[in-house]
Design a protein around this motif. Structure first.
Motif, PDB file in Angstrom:
ATOM      1  N   ILE A   1      41.323  13.698 -85.857  1.00  0.00           N
ATOM      2  CA  ILE A   1      40.614  14.587 -84.936  1.00  0.00           C
ATOM      3  C   ILE A   1      40.005  15.767 -85.686  1.00  0.00           C
ATOM      4  O   ILE A   1      38.876  16.182 -85.424  1.00  0.00           O
ATOM      5  CB  ILE A   1      41.559  15.077 -83.814  1.00  0.00           C
ATOM      6  CG1 ILE A   1      41.909  13.902 -82.893  1.00  0.00           C
ATOM      7  CG2 ILE A   1      40.926  16.199 -83.001  1.00  0.00           C
ATOM      8  CD1 ILE A   1      43.007  14.218 -81.922  1.00  0.00           C
ATOM      9  N   ALA A   2      40.790  16.307 -86.639  1.00  0.00           N
ATOM     10  CA  ALA A   2      40.289  17.450 -87.402  1.00  0.00           C
ATOM     11  C   ALA A   2      38.980  17.087 -88.098  1.00  0.00           C
ATOM     12  O   ALA A   2      38.083  17.917 -88.239  1.00  0.00           O
ATOM     13  CB  ALA A   2      41.343  17.902 -88.415  1.00  0.00           C
TER      14      ALA A   2
ATOM     15  N   VAL B   1      35.825  16.033 -84.670  1.00  0.00           N
ATOM     16  CA  VAL B   1      36.061  16.775 -83.429  1.00  0.00           C
ATOM     17  C   VAL B   1      35.251  16.197 -82.266  1.00  0.00           C
ATOM     18  O   VAL B   1      35.644  16.285 -81.108  1.00  0.00           O
ATOM     19  CB  VAL B   1      35.740  18.273 -83.631  1.00  0.00           C
ATOM     20  CG1 VAL B   1      35.784  19.033 -82.309  1.00  0.00           C
ATOM     21  CG2 VAL B   1      36.719  18.888 -84.608  1.00  0.00           C
ATOM     22  N   VAL B   2      34.132  15.550 -82.602  1.00  0.00           N
ATOM     23  CA  VAL B   2      33.264  15.004 -81.559  1.00  0.00           C
ATOM     24  C   VAL B   2      34.023  14.020 -80.650  1.00  0.00           C
ATOM     25  O   VAL B   2      33.739  13.894 -79.464  1.00  0.00           O
ATOM     26  CB  VAL B   2      32.003  14.358 -82.186  1.00  0.00           C
ATOM     27  CG1 VAL B   2      32.386  13.165 -83.036  1.00  0.00           C
ATOM     28  CG2 VAL B   2      31.004  13.965 -81.114  1.00  0.00           C
TER      29      VAL B   2
ATOM     30  N   VAL C   1      36.911  14.367 -79.518  1.00  0.00           N
ATOM     31  CA  VAL C   1      37.674  15.112 -78.505  1.00  0.00           C
ATOM     32  C   VAL C   1      36.883  15.243 -77.204  1.00  0.00           C
ATOM     33  O   VAL C   1      37.449  15.207 -76.103  1.00  0.00           O
ATOM     34  CB  VAL C   1      38.039  16.514 -79.045  1.00  0.00           C
ATOM     35  CG1 VAL C   1      38.634  17.381 -77.946  1.00  0.00           C
ATOM     36  CG2 VAL C   1      38.973  16.385 -80.221  1.00  0.00           C
ATOM     37  N   LEU C   2      35.566  15.383 -77.347  1.00  0.00           N
ATOM     38  CA  LEU C   2      34.716  15.602 -76.167  1.00  0.00           C
ATOM     39  C   LEU C   2      34.946  14.536 -75.101  1.00  0.00           C
ATOM     40  O   LEU C   2      34.808  14.793 -73.914  1.00  0.00           O
ATOM     41  CB  LEU C   2      33.241  15.587 -76.560  1.00  0.00           C
ATOM     42  CG  LEU C   2      32.768  16.592 -77.619  1.00  0.00           C
ATOM     43  CD1 LEU C   2      31.258  16.521 -77.760  1.00  0.00           C
ATOM     44  CD2 LEU C   2      33.196  17.999 -77.229  1.00  0.00           C
ATOM     45  N   PHE C   3      35.285  13.322 -75.532  1.00  0.00           N
ATOM     46  CA  PHE C   3      35.336  12.207 -74.573  1.00  0.00           C
ATOM     47  C   PHE C   3      36.744  11.833 -74.139  1.00  0.00           C
ATOM     48  O   PHE C   3      36.927  10.873 -73.408  1.00  0.00           O
ATOM     49  CB  PHE C   3      34.594  10.997 -75.167  1.00  0.00           C
ATOM     50  CG  PHE C   3      33.189  11.333 -75.533  1.00  0.00           C
ATOM     51  CD1 PHE C   3      32.234  11.482 -74.539  1.00  0.00           C
ATOM     52  CD2 PHE C   3      32.832  11.572 -76.845  1.00  0.00           C
ATOM     53  CE1 PHE C   3      30.944  11.840 -74.855  1.00  0.00           C
ATOM     54  CE2 PHE C   3      31.543  11.941 -77.171  1.00  0.00           C
ATOM     55  CZ  PHE C   3      30.593  12.068 -76.180  1.00  0.00           C
ATOM     56  N   ILE C   4      37.727  12.603 -74.610  1.00  0.00           N
ATOM     57  CA  ILE C   4      39.111  12.283 -74.201  1.00  0.00           C
ATOM     58  C   ILE C   4      39.256  12.261 -72.674  1.00  0.00           C
ATOM     59  O   ILE C   4      39.720  11.273 -72.106  1.00  0.00           O
ATOM     60  CB  ILE C   4      40.120  13.272 -74.847  1.00  0.00           C
ATOM     61  CG1 ILE C   4      40.232  12.994 -76.349  1.00  0.00           C
ATOM     62  CG2 ILE C   4      41.485  13.152 -74.182  1.00  0.00           C
ATOM     63  CD1 ILE C   4      41.196  13.944 -77.072  1.00  0.00           C
ATOM     64  N   PRO C   5      38.843  13.323 -71.968  1.00  0.00           N
ATOM     65  CA  PRO C   5      39.034  13.288 -70.507  1.00  0.00           C
ATOM     66  C   PRO C   5      38.254  12.152 -69.842  1.00  0.00           C
ATOM     67  O   PRO C   5      38.755  11.522 -68.913  1.00  0.00           O
ATOM     68  CB  PRO C   5      38.486  14.642 -70.045  1.00  0.00           C
ATOM     69  CG  PRO C   5      38.568  15.524 -71.242  1.00  0.00           C
ATOM     70  CD  PRO C   5      38.286  14.618 -72.406  1.00  0.00           C
ATOM     71  N   LEU C   6      37.054  11.877 -70.333  1.00  0.00           N
ATOM     72  CA  LEU C   6      36.230  10.825 -69.747  1.00  0.00           C
ATOM     73  C   LEU C   6      36.920   9.467 -69.881  1.00  0.00           C
ATOM     74  O   LEU C   6      37.007   8.691 -68.922  1.00  0.00           O
ATOM     75  CB  LEU C   6      34.874  10.790 -70.464  1.00  0.00           C
ATOM     76  CG  LEU C   6      33.824   9.857 -69.886  1.00  0.00           C
ATOM     77  CD1 LEU C   6      33.397  10.325 -68.516  1.00  0.00           C
ATOM     78  CD2 LEU C   6      32.608   9.792 -70.812  1.00  0.00           C
TER      79      LEU C   6
ATOM     80  N   ILE D   1      40.209   8.785 -70.454  1.00  0.00           N
ATOM     81  CA  ILE D   1      41.469   8.590 -69.738  1.00  0.00           C
ATOM     82  C   ILE D   1      41.237   8.589 -68.232  1.00  0.00           C
ATOM     83  O   ILE D   1      41.903   7.869 -67.504  1.00  0.00           O
ATOM     84  CB  ILE D   1      42.570   9.611 -70.146  1.00  0.00           C
ATOM     85  CG1 ILE D   1      42.179  11.045 -69.821  1.00  0.00           C
ATOM     86  CG2 ILE D   1      42.939   9.472 -71.600  1.00  0.00           C
ATOM     87  CD1 ILE D   1      43.279  12.033 -70.137  1.00  0.00           C
ATOM     88  N   SER D   2      40.269   9.367 -67.746  1.00  0.00           N
ATOM     89  CA  SER D   2      40.071   9.350 -66.290  1.00  0.00           C
ATOM     90  C   SER D   2      39.454   8.027 -65.849  1.00  0.00           C
ATOM     91  O   SER D   2      39.776   7.531 -64.778  1.00  0.00           O
ATOM     92  CB  SER D   2      39.208  10.525 -65.845  1.00  0.00           C
ATOM     93  OG  SER D   2      37.884  10.318 -66.229  1.00  0.00           O
TER      94      SER D   2
ATOM     95  N   GLY E   1      28.259   4.975 -70.689  1.00  0.00           N
ATOM     96  CA  GLY E   1      28.706   5.904 -71.732  1.00  0.00           C
ATOM     97  C   GLY E   1      27.811   5.799 -72.967  1.00  0.00           C
ATOM     98  O   GLY E   1      27.396   6.814 -73.539  1.00  0.00           O
TER      99      GLY E   1
ATOM    100  N   VAL F   1      24.114  17.425 -80.668  1.00  0.00           N
ATOM    101  CA  VAL F   1      25.475  17.767 -80.286  1.00  0.00           C
ATOM    102  C   VAL F   1      26.497  16.708 -80.730  1.00  0.00           C
ATOM    103  O   VAL F   1      27.648  17.023 -81.000  1.00  0.00           O
ATOM    104  CB  VAL F   1      25.570  18.027 -78.756  1.00  0.00           C
ATOM    105  CG1 VAL F   1      25.207  16.791 -77.957  1.00  0.00           C
ATOM    106  CG2 VAL F   1      26.942  18.542 -78.364  1.00  0.00           C
ATOM    107  N   TYR F   2      26.077  15.438 -80.842  1.00  0.00           N
ATOM    108  CA  TYR F   2      27.039  14.402 -81.240  1.00  0.00           C
ATOM    109  C   TYR F   2      26.965  14.051 -82.728  1.00  0.00           C
ATOM    110  O   TYR F   2      27.538  13.069 -83.166  1.00  0.00           O
ATOM    111  CB  TYR F   2      26.854  13.140 -80.383  1.00  0.00           C
ATOM    112  CG  TYR F   2      26.985  13.448 -78.906  1.00  0.00           C
ATOM    113  CD1 TYR F   2      28.102  14.130 -78.433  1.00  0.00           C
ATOM    114  CD2 TYR F   2      26.000  13.082 -78.006  1.00  0.00           C
ATOM    115  CE1 TYR F   2      28.235  14.449 -77.096  1.00  0.00           C
ATOM    116  CE2 TYR F   2      26.129  13.398 -76.660  1.00  0.00           C
ATOM    117  CZ  TYR F   2      27.235  14.076 -76.212  1.00  0.00           C
ATOM    118  OH  TYR F   2      27.364  14.401 -74.915  1.00  0.00           O
TER     119      TYR F   2
END
Lengths: 466, 466
Positions: free
Chosen positions: A315-316, A319-320, A322-327, A329-330, A379, A392-393
């Motif tokens: 992740i370190a 970092v990009v 991380v942006l999609f973790i919530p997307l 898992i939800s 996605g 941004v990505y």
């Protein structure tokens, strides 16, 4: 717009009549209001006025109102009414209501009740008390009309008329025919009796009730399903030896159906079942019930921190991701809850049984693949198209888009499969599948979804971002 | 374990009787099986055998079985039965069933039906067809018994007897009394009639039905609530001028209650309502319904990527914050779904109306504070205690623990408040609050929860990690 309860209309008038001590007018007014509305509105009056209103109801209606009151209001009335008012009340209330009072009231109330009630009624109530709270036996009424095979239609109607004179408001739809030792032989609807020639024997017009009787030990929700499936108005309750023990009527079953669904919905929403109206549940009881579930889910979700912890180094560097973790898992959680909802409901309605697991698996595998592909494509497009305009990505946006979309495919597939199969497995293990509620499936899929996501990332981004 | 449907027991025997052409025995066997079970089992037989079984049922039972069949099975029968079998069938089926067929069948079937049906029945059906599908009018039956105020109890019973001879299986609980122009004046239960002296006039024993009649335009779910609240067996349906248009009976209402709850549960699970059994929904129809919801939620969840994007620089410096993203958002989502579930259900049961929003707000604010503190304390302890043994949360673990626990408090509070108030606001705007289902509240809280989390982090970790 929710309309006000009908009793609201009457409250000012009742207040005025009480203030002016116009008790005859109040008695007349009360006789025009439905007992259920009176029961609902009673708590709006100070307690001494509640007693007054209750006494003005008259014996039949006071029983009907009493039945509909909350346990605490019933308790207050039993405590404060004079013996000569309570005695006929206790004699008149249905067995299941009396049994509930015996079970839940403090010792001294039960003592008072047993002193005021007739011995025969107490015996019947104690009989009902022997059945578990969730059984049909605990809900049955013991006031019913029995016939014998040798009676004529005329004498049967006479017996019905005699009963109706005593209990005006009883719901009588079917009369039951018993033989030796109280064994149930059949039933005749009131309508059949009326249409029958007066001299015909009961044996010639009764219907056997072989399929439609309810065992006293049957779960009350299963009994309600029999009612709804066969469109019954009433059904006989029998013991193991086919002796008639009581009857169930459709009005009680409608309540069971509604409560069962309330329980299902609450379990699905991740709430332990609240068995009282929202505002009537004491605050800390509600916190306890909600807090327990939230804490259990929270402890489960703590595993997500552990799962992500494994990938901290990656992740370190990227970092990009991380942006999609919530997307990610939800999407897994939503597809899992969806599948669980459909399967739990279909099992409750007996559309699916354990034997169908393979058919469900195949269908949900196909569904998961299609739904996962749809979300995966969404996605991919979002990340790919966005990257044509912004940075941004990052420079490796193509691989990021690929990672996210492939992870989505697998996570949705996995969510769909676990959501649909977990309830079936739980049912097989004897656990109520409704506890495999949406939030639990979501928690399971959250943790595993993260592992899928980062594994896909590790595989695809090796050499570029990682 | 789910038990097999009763029809399973009979299927082998029916097959054998058909094979041996023992049609008299088959007729006898069928007469012993409940029509609902026959309807359920019919699809297990090849279509030409279905026709045979159906013809052996006899006219009354074939109507009962027909009512219970799926639309596609009804269509097949109308297409393939001879006219002399269909004509009495169409004459006998209840108005609401006929109306559904008129509405959903292809033109040529409707033409065939109208040729075979009596003109009067067609007019009644067309009258019912004018009411919206979700109204009480579309569900009402138009076969009922009317009395006038001048009839005696004796002549009323005679009319009842005459009707029962024609329609043996009609559910008749109450007879309705009409005056000029068909206006509804009152009702008398069959039991009251039986208990009444033969010469008494209807006007002297009828009850006014002022509160308990159903407007034909009323939503059928509201009508079902009236049934369940007042424990009705049947109720009259009237138009704006109080003319009796039809009746509703409790068996149809039980179905409405069950379907309403199925819809609620499915909406809560994030599924558009499936109106057919799980295995009967065509695959792509199911994908379409599930896919639509998943996509809508997915698009909402894409905002989480945007929200995290704002904090990308901070995340690169404090990767440890990433570990708790799923924990934070799921705690907010779970507490939000929980509150939404309780409030939507309480509104459906009319325990909460719009006027109660302030009471709900206060109660949920307090609940959110307590629940948030509990989860916050859990989170703090977990991170703090863990850090005594490992170094996984870095040197500034105390501030990390503080960030996570304070964020949890706010996120849970926010989730609880939005989950409880959103359904009330939606209802006020005229939207069905069940669409404010758990997944929608969760999505809302996911996005805002992330912003809360990182804002708390920015504030507390300035100077240490950031």
């Amino acid at each position: 717009m929710p309309e006000p309860h009908p009793i609201e209309i009457f409250i000012p008038e009742i207040r005025m009549l009480i203030q002016n001590k116009q008790f005859d007018e109040l008695r007349n007014l009360l006789s025009e209001i439905n007992p259920i509305d009176i029961a609902d509105g009673l708590s709006r009056f100070p307690q001494e006025q509640q007693l007054l209103i209750f006494k003005l109801l008259g014996s039949v209606r006071s029983i009907e109102v009493f039945e509909e009151l909350d346990m605490s209001e019933q308790q207050y009335l039993i405590q404060h009414l004079e013996d000569q008012t309570i005695a006929p009340l206790l004699e008149g209330i249905p067995t299941d209501v009396a049994a509930k009072l015996f079970k839940k009231l403090p010792e001294r109330f039960v003592k008072k009740m047993t002193i005021l009630m007739k011995k025969e009624k107490i015996e019947v109530v104690q009989n009902v008390l022997e059945y578990p709270a969730k059984s049909a036996g605990a809900l049955m009424q013991t006031e019913y009309i029995v016939l014998t095979v040798d009676m004529t239609a005329r004498s049967s109607i006479e017996r019905l008329q005699a009963s109706l004179r005593v209990r005006k408001n009883m719901l009588i739809h079917t009369l039951y025919v018993i033989g030796n030792n109280g064994k149930l032989l059949g039933g005749i609807t009131v309508n059949t009796l009326i249409a029958a020639p007066p001299d015909i024997k009961v044996r010639d017009i009764m219907s056997p009730v072989s399929l439609l009787k309810i065992s006293a030990k049957m779960d009350k929700e299963d009994a309600a399903k029999v009612f709804s499936r066969y469109k019954l108005i009433s059904a006989p309750v029998v013991d193991e030896e086919n002796r008639l023990m009581g009857i169930l009527t459709v009005d009680d079953m409608v309540e069971v159906i509604q409560n069962a669904d309330t329980e299902d919905i609450q379990r699905f929403g991740g709430v332990e079942v609240l068995d009282e109206p929202y505002f009537k549940v004491p605050f800390f009881k509600m916190i306890q019930k909600r807090g327990t579930w939230l804490s259990v889910l929270f402890i489960g979700e703590m595993l997500t921190a552990t799962a992500i912890g494994f990938f901290e180094k990656e992740i370190a560097k990227a970092v990009v991701l991380v942006l999609f973790i919530p997307l990610i898992i939800s999407s897994g959680g939503n597809s899992g809850s969806q599948a669980a909802t459909l399967v739990v409901r279909a099992m409750a309605l007996k559309e699916i049984s354990f034997g169908d697991w393979w058919r469900v698996l195949r269908r949900e595998f196909a569904s998961g693949l299609v739904l996962g592909s749809i979300l995966g494509a969404f996605g991919f497009l979002r990340i790919f198209l966005w990257s044509q305009f912004t940075n941004v990505y990052g420079p490796h946006y193509f691989f990021v888009a690929l990672t996210v979309s492939i992870a989505l495919l697998f996570v949705v597939l996995w969510g769909t499969l676990s959501g649909s199969l977990l309830p079936i497995v739980l049912r097989r293990l004897g656990v109520d599948p409704a506890v495999a509620s949406a939030p639990f499936v979501a928690t399971l899929v959250d943790v595993t979804g993260l592992i899928i996501y980062f594994s896909v990332g590790l595989f695809l981004l090796q050499g570029t971002l990682l």
